[in-house]
Design an enzyme around this catalytic site. Structure first.
Site, PDB file in Angstrom:
ATOM      1  N   GLU A 130     -43.482  24.160 -14.775  1.00 35.17           N
ATOM      2  CA  GLU A 130     -43.341  24.629 -16.159  1.00 35.17           C
ATOM      3  C   GLU A 130     -42.926  23.423 -16.996  1.00 35.17           C
ATOM      4  O   GLU A 130     -41.761  23.138 -17.175  1.00 35.17           O
ATOM      5  CB  GLU A 130     -42.318  25.761 -16.256  1.00 35.17           C
ATOM      6  CG  GLU A 130     -42.429  26.496 -17.578  1.00 35.17           C
ATOM      7  CD  GLU A 130     -41.630  27.786 -17.625  1.00 35.17           C
ATOM      8  OE1 GLU A 130     -41.737  28.491 -18.642  1.00 35.17           O
ATOM      9  OE2 GLU A 130     -40.898  28.102 -16.667  1.00 35.17           O
ATOM     10  N   HIS A 197     -45.006  27.962 -24.357  1.00 37.23           N
ATOM     11  CA  HIS A 197     -43.959  27.161 -25.009  1.00 37.23           C
ATOM     12  C   HIS A 197     -44.593  26.402 -26.169  1.00 37.23           C
ATOM     13  O   HIS A 197     -44.488  25.186 -26.275  1.00 37.23           O
ATOM     14  CB  HIS A 197     -43.301  26.208 -24.002  1.00 37.23           C
ATOM     15  CG  HIS A 197     -42.376  26.902 -23.057  1.00 37.23           C
ATOM     16  ND1 HIS A 197     -41.067  27.191 -23.386  1.00 37.23           N
ATOM     17  CD2 HIS A 197     -42.566  27.381 -21.811  1.00 37.23           C
ATOM     18  CE1 HIS A 197     -40.495  27.820 -22.366  1.00 37.23           C
ATOM     19  NE2 HIS A 197     -41.391  27.956 -21.407  1.00 37.23           N
ATOM     20  N   HIS A 218     -45.705  33.639 -19.937  1.00 34.54           N
ATOM     21  CA  HIS A 218     -44.845  34.685 -20.539  1.00 34.54           C
ATOM     22  C   HIS A 218     -45.264  35.006 -21.982  1.00 34.54           C
ATOM     23  O   HIS A 218     -44.578  34.701 -22.952  1.00 34.54           O
ATOM     24  CB  HIS A 218     -43.353  34.400 -20.417  1.00 34.54           C
ATOM     25  CG  HIS A 218     -42.889  32.999 -20.684  1.00 34.54           C
ATOM     26  ND1 HIS A 218     -43.177  32.309 -21.837  1.00 34.54           N
ATOM     27  CD2 HIS A 218     -42.102  32.185 -19.945  1.00 34.54           C
ATOM     28  CE1 HIS A 218     -42.613  31.122 -21.785  1.00 34.54           C
ATOM     29  NE2 HIS A 218     -41.956  31.022 -20.654  1.00 34.54           N
ATOM     30  N   ASP A 275     -40.297  35.755 -13.858  1.00 38.20           N
ATOM     31  CA  ASP A 275     -39.571  34.650 -14.504  1.00 38.20           C
ATOM     32  C   ASP A 275     -38.081  34.754 -14.153  1.00 38.20           C
ATOM     33  O   ASP A 275     -37.202  34.460 -14.966  1.00 38.20           O
ATOM     34  CB  ASP A 275     -39.769  34.668 -16.026  1.00 38.20           C
ATOM     35  CG  ASP A 275     -39.432  33.327 -16.688  1.00 38.20           C
ATOM     36  OD1 ASP A 275     -39.162  32.354 -15.958  1.00 38.20           O
ATOM     37  OD2 ASP A 275     -39.419  33.259 -17.923  1.00 38.20           O
TER      38      ASP A 275
END
Length: 384
Positions: A130, A197, A218, A275
């Site tokens: 990530e 992100h 996500h 997550d």
């Protein structure tokens, strides 16, 4: 030859349920038959009154049971694997949060050491990176000083070589200079590319998708949301055919948003992830996520400084029950988010994600309330 016979189960097959028996040899499903014929010497599991479903696959998790992936030794990774298996997860990727080169290589080394161990838990299939090529404005729990403002493919090659090709998934931000042009190179290295992100505009996000990004990390969280005049990354994610991760804990996404996501994307394009962080399976308190201090109150994990939500304390077994509750979907549809869809996303559906002869015997036994009662990983029953 180690053999197992699961009899009289209500088995999830070909999109529906069938009362049948499953024969397993050396971890592989070798037969599915309504005829009750247990092989000589096989261990017999009576699944009468129970539902037998494919094992759950979690592609995005940072830990559990007081273990943070970024600080996990091989033995620590095994602790996570065992706990996950008791919750219905039979396969997972360990998500390494953006960290220093040295620490990331150390994490990769510990993963390699774990691969040499005989596991009594879920199959740790590989690594999810990530970052570090992420946008600072949407960093979430990422340490901003370690984010990189353009992709370093030599560093990524070093990571993948150190992992012996086991980095299966990476999250990047499309607006970081050079990212969209590098997605093809990341795919050549064997990585499924997710976007997230991110505050990318619509055109930039669409370019990333055109260049091979396969999923959104996500979804709705840590990304610029859609506006009718500026659809942004969120609009591109919803309009396109890529997969969408969804954290179905009732906190990251309102139940109505879960329903909306499924309605827009279709049941076959949503992947349920946890997550989860090291606090999963433990009481409220103070924990870590990579270099960050985390405070968990009422099961809700947030950064100690700033208060941003930082991962979850969700398990896959709970995620399944939440999806059923939030959506009203029948079990045979809800299961796809945790089984077939993630398996297809990272290219393992030839051996995982459904109950078929020739595939691994990764199986979960559910009771009448759809609670996880037992788990088999490659035919081995996991003791709680």
């Amino acid at each position: 030859m180690n053999s197992l016979y699961i009899k009289n189960g209500n088995v999830f097959l070909n999109g529906g349920f069938e009362k049948t028996n499953i024969t397993v040899s050396d971890g592989i499903i070798t037969g599915i038959s309504s005829e009750d014929q247990a092989p000589e010497g096989a261990a017999v599991y009576d699944a009468t009154g129970k539902t037998v479903v494919p094992g759950f696959i979690d592609l995005h998790t940072h830990g559990a049971v007081n273990v943070d992936v970024n600080a996990a030794t091989a033995e620590d990774l095994e602790k996570i694997s065992h706990f996950f298996a008791t919750q219905g997860t039979t396969s997972w990727l360990c998500s390494v949060l953006t960290d220093t080169r040295e620490q990331t290589l150390w994490c990769i080394g510990q993963f390699r050491e774990h691969q040499k161990m005989e596991s009594n838990g879920a199959d740790l299939m590989g690594i999810h990176l990530e970052g570090p090529f992420l946008a600072a404005e949407y960093k979430g729990a990422m340490p901003e000083h370690l984010l990189m403002n353009r992709p370093d493919m030599e560093l990524l090659r070093e990571y993948q070589e150190a992992a012996d090709g086991a980095i299966r998934y990476i999250t990047v931000s499309p607006e970081v200079e050079g990212v969209t042009e590098s997605i093809g190179n990341m795919k050549e290295l064997g990585m499924t590319v997710g976007i997230g992100h991110s505050g990318a505009d619509y055109d930039t996000a669409m370019k990333a998708i055109e260049n091979g990004a396969a999923t959104a990390t996500h979804t709705f969280n840590a990304m610029k949301l859609m506006h009718q005049h500026f659809p942004a990354i969120m609009g591109a994610v919803l309009e396109s055919d890529i997969y969408c991760e969804a954290i179905c804990d009732g906190r990251h996404l309102h139940p109505a948003v879960v329903r909306l996501l499924l309605k827009v994307k279709g049941i076959d394009k949503v992947v349920a992830v946890t997550d989860s962080i090291m606090a999963t399976g433990l009481p409220d308190g103070k924990y870590k996520l990579g270099v960050n201090d985390i405070v968990v109150v009422d099961g809700d994990a947030k950064l100690a400084v700033g208060g941003s939500r930082a991962g979850s304390t969700l398990t896959t077994g709970t995620a399944l029950k939440n999806i059923l509750k939030f959506t009203g979907l029948p079990l045979e549809k809800a299961l796809l988010l945790l089984t077939e869809n993630p398996a297809k996303l990272i290219g393992v559906f030839d051996r995982k994600g459904s109950i078929e002869a020739g595939k691994y015997a990764d199986l979960v036994i559910l009771n009448e309330e759809n609670d996880v009662e037992d788990t088999f990983v490659k035919g081995k029953q996991i003791q709680k």
